[in-house]
Design a protein around this motif. Sequence first.
Motif, PDB file in Angstrom:
ATOM      1  N   GLU A  19      12.653  -2.306  27.293  1.00 12.51           N
ATOM      2  CA  GLU A  19      11.253  -2.768  27.280  1.00 12.51           C
ATOM      3  C   GLU A  19      11.141  -4.279  27.471  1.00 12.51           C
ATOM      4  O   GLU A  19      10.276  -4.748  28.202  1.00 12.51           O
ATOM      5  CB  GLU A  19      10.602  -2.358  25.955  1.00 12.51           C
ATOM      6  N   ILE A  20      12.010  -5.057  26.812  1.00 13.07           N
ATOM      7  CA  ILE A  20      11.856  -6.511  26.839  1.00 13.07           C
ATOM      8  C   ILE A  20      12.689  -7.192  27.917  1.00 13.07           C
ATOM      9  O   ILE A  20      12.476  -8.365  28.203  1.00 13.07           O
ATOM     10  CB  ILE A  20      12.152  -7.146  25.465  1.00 13.07           C
ATOM     11  N   GLY A  21      13.649  -6.477  28.487  1.00  9.29           N
ATOM     12  CA  GLY A  21      14.423  -7.053  29.576  1.00  9.29           C
ATOM     13  C   GLY A  21      15.472  -8.066  29.146  1.00  9.29           C
ATOM     14  O   GLY A  21      15.892  -8.893  29.947  1.00  9.29           O
ATOM     15  N   LEU A  22      15.891  -8.018  27.885  1.00 10.55           N
ATOM     16  CA  LEU A  22      16.960  -8.883  27.398  1.00 10.55           C
ATOM     17  C   LEU A  22      18.165  -8.024  27.040  1.00 10.55           C
ATOM     18  O   LEU A  22      18.026  -6.830  26.783  1.00 10.55           O
ATOM     19  CB  LEU A  22      16.499  -9.658  26.156  1.00 10.55           C
ATOM     20  N   SER A  23      19.318  -8.649  26.971  1.00 14.88           N
ATOM     21  CA  SER A  23      20.524  -7.914  26.587  1.00 14.88           C
ATOM     22  C   SER A  23      20.502  -7.604  25.092  1.00 14.88           C
ATOM     23  O   SER A  23      19.755  -8.216  24.319  1.00 14.88           O
ATOM     24  CB  SER A  23      21.765  -8.751  26.908  1.00 14.88           C
ATOM     25  N   ARG A  24      21.365  -6.676  24.690  1.00 15.32           N
ATOM     26  CA  ARG A  24      21.505  -6.360  23.261  1.00 15.32           C
ATOM     27  C   ARG A  24      21.930  -7.610  22.490  1.00 15.32           C
ATOM     28  O   ARG A  24      21.430  -7.882  21.407  1.00 15.32           O
ATOM     29  CB  ARG A  24      22.549  -5.264  23.055  1.00 15.32           C
ATOM     30  N   ALA A  25      22.870  -8.361  23.074  1.00 19.13           N
ATOM     31  CA  ALA A  25      23.361  -9.572  22.403  1.00 19.13           C
ATOM     32  C   ALA A  25      22.220 -10.564  22.184  1.00 19.13           C
ATOM     33  O   ALA A  25      22.098 -11.155  21.096  1.00 19.13           O
ATOM     34  CB  ALA A  25      24.475 -10.214  23.216  1.00 19.13           C
ATOM     35  N   GLU A  26      21.390 -10.753  23.188  1.00 22.97           N
ATOM     36  CA  GLU A  26      20.264 -11.682  23.059  1.00 22.97           C
ATOM     37  C   GLU A  26      19.246 -11.169  22.048  1.00 22.97           C
ATOM     38  O   GLU A  26      18.692 -11.938  21.259  1.00 22.97           O
ATOM     39  CB  GLU A  26      19.605 -11.924  24.412  1.00 22.97           C
ATOM     40  N   PHE A  28      19.865  -9.323  19.395  1.00 29.22           N
ATOM     41  CA  PHE A  28      20.395  -9.540  18.060  1.00 29.22           C
ATOM     42  C   PHE A  28      20.440 -11.019  17.694  1.00 29.22           C
ATOM     43  O   PHE A  28      20.275 -11.378  16.532  1.00 29.22           O
ATOM     44  CB  PHE A  28      21.759  -8.863  17.908  1.00 29.22           C
ATOM     45  N   LYS A  29      20.651 -11.884  18.694  1.00 26.75           N
ATOM     46  CA  LYS A  29      20.625 -13.324  18.453  1.00 26.75           C
ATOM     47  C   LYS A  29      19.225 -13.769  18.010  1.00 26.75           C
ATOM     48  O   LYS A  29      19.068 -14.509  17.036  1.00 26.75           O
ATOM     49  CB  LYS A  29      21.008 -14.060  19.749  1.00 26.75           C
ATOM     50  N   ARG A  30      18.215 -13.290  18.720  1.00 24.27           N
ATOM     51  CA  ARG A  30      16.836 -13.647  18.369  1.00 24.27           C
ATOM     52  C   ARG A  30      16.419 -13.041  17.042  1.00 24.27           C
ATOM     53  O   ARG A  30      15.691 -13.653  16.272  1.00 24.27           O
ATOM     54  CB  ARG A  30      15.881 -13.212  19.480  1.00 24.27           C
ATOM     55  N   ARG A  31      16.892 -11.838  16.779  1.00 24.18           N
ATOM     56  CA  ARG A  31      16.604 -11.182  15.498  1.00 24.18           C
ATOM     57  C   ARG A  31      17.209 -12.002  14.357  1.00 24.18           C
ATOM     58  O   ARG A  31      16.556 -12.243  13.347  1.00 24.18           O
ATOM     59  CB  ARG A  31      17.178  -9.775  15.529  1.00 24.18           C
ATOM     60  N   ALA A  32      18.451 -12.451  14.514  1.00 24.37           N
ATOM     61  CA  ALA A  32      19.116 -13.256  13.481  1.00 24.37           C
ATOM     62  C   ALA A  32      18.417 -14.598  13.281  1.00 24.37           C
ATOM     63  O   ALA A  32      18.363 -15.113  12.158  1.00 24.37           O
ATOM     64  CB  ALA A  32      20.578 -13.475  13.850  1.00 24.37           C
ATOM     65  N   ALA A  33      17.868 -15.148  14.360  1.00 23.58           N
ATOM     66  CA  ALA A  33      17.169 -16.431  14.282  1.00 23.58           C
ATOM     67  C   ALA A  33      15.751 -16.285  13.734  1.00 23.58           C
ATOM     68  O   ALA A  33      15.083 -17.284  13.469  1.00 23.58           O
ATOM     69  CB  ALA A  33      17.126 -17.074  15.669  1.00 23.58           C
ATOM     70  N   GLY A  34      15.292 -15.059  13.590  1.00 24.07           N
ATOM     71  CA  GLY A  34      13.942 -14.829  13.083  1.00 24.07           C
ATOM     72  C   GLY A  34      12.863 -14.976  14.131  1.00 24.07           C
ATOM     73  O   GLY A  34      11.696 -15.121  13.806  1.00 24.07           O
ATOM     74  N   THR A  35      13.249 -14.938  15.409  1.00 24.30           N
ATOM     75  CA  THR A  35      12.272 -15.095  16.489  1.00 24.30           C
ATOM     76  C   THR A  35      11.953 -13.768  17.169  1.00 24.30           C
ATOM     77  O   THR A  35      11.345 -13.752  18.242  1.00 24.30           O
ATOM     78  CB  THR A  35      12.763 -16.116  17.532  1.00 24.30           C
ATOM     79  N   PHE A  36      12.377 -12.678  16.551  1.00 20.25           N
ATOM     80  CA  PHE A  36      12.054 -11.338  17.031  1.00 20.25           C
ATOM     81  C   PHE A  36      11.720 -10.508  15.802  1.00 20.25           C
ATOM     82  O   PHE A  36      12.243 -10.777  14.718  1.00 20.25           O
ATOM     83  CB  PHE A  36      13.245 -10.731  17.793  1.00 20.25           C
ATOM     84  N   PRO A  37      10.856  -9.512  15.945  1.00 22.52           N
ATOM     85  CA  PRO A  37      10.472  -8.713  14.776  1.00 22.52           C
ATOM     86  C   PRO A  37      11.672  -8.104  14.051  1.00 22.52           C
ATOM     87  O   PRO A  37      12.687  -7.764  14.662  1.00 22.52           O
ATOM     88  CB  PRO A  37       9.604  -7.606  15.383  1.00 22.52           C
ATOM     89  N   ALA A  38      11.542  -7.971  12.749  1.00 21.29           N
ATOM     90  CA  ALA A  38      12.598  -7.395  11.917  1.00 21.29           C
ATOM     91  C   ALA A  38      12.783  -5.919  12.234  1.00 21.29           C
ATOM     92  O   ALA A  38      11.841  -5.224  12.603  1.00 21.29           O
ATOM     93  CB  ALA A  38      12.247  -7.573  10.446  1.00 21.29           C
ATOM     94  N   ALA A  39      14.010  -5.468  12.067  1.00 13.87           N
ATOM     95  CA  ALA A  39      14.332  -4.069  12.297  1.00 13.87           C
ATOM     96  C   ALA A  39      14.047  -3.245  11.041  1.00 13.87           C
ATOM     97  O   ALA A  39      14.011  -3.770   9.930  1.00 13.87           O
ATOM     98  CB  ALA A  39      15.801  -3.932  12.671  1.00 13.87           C
ATOM     99  N   VAL A  40      13.869  -1.959  11.265  1.00 15.44           N
ATOM    100  CA  VAL A  40      13.698  -0.996  10.179  1.00 15.44           C
ATOM    101  C   VAL A  40      15.023  -0.254  10.033  1.00 15.44           C
ATOM    102  O   VAL A  40      15.467   0.388  10.989  1.00 15.44           O
ATOM    103  CB  VAL A  40      12.570   0.010  10.523  1.00 15.44           C
TER     104      VAL A  40
END
Length: 71
Positions: A19-26, A28-40
């Motif tokens: 959907e977002i067109g980014l890699s899995r690594a990217e 998870f990087k954004r998720r860790a940085a708090g710049t992507f919504p939190a996972a459930v």
Amino acid sequence: MPANDNRARLMSVNDVVREIGLSRAELFKRRAAGTFPAAVPLGDRRIAFIRTEVDAWIDARIAARDLRSAA
């Protein structure tokens, strides 16, 4: 938003990446940085994302682009 709201559908990591067109690594990087919504968390090794939050993140990226274009 109520927990049983049908708009709060979960998306797998693979669905989000498509959907977002980014890699899995990217992702998870954004998720860790708090710049992507939190996972459930769904289990010990399984997570998902709330579709409406992913959609809002995409909308925010588009709005940021539009603000830069207008400046």
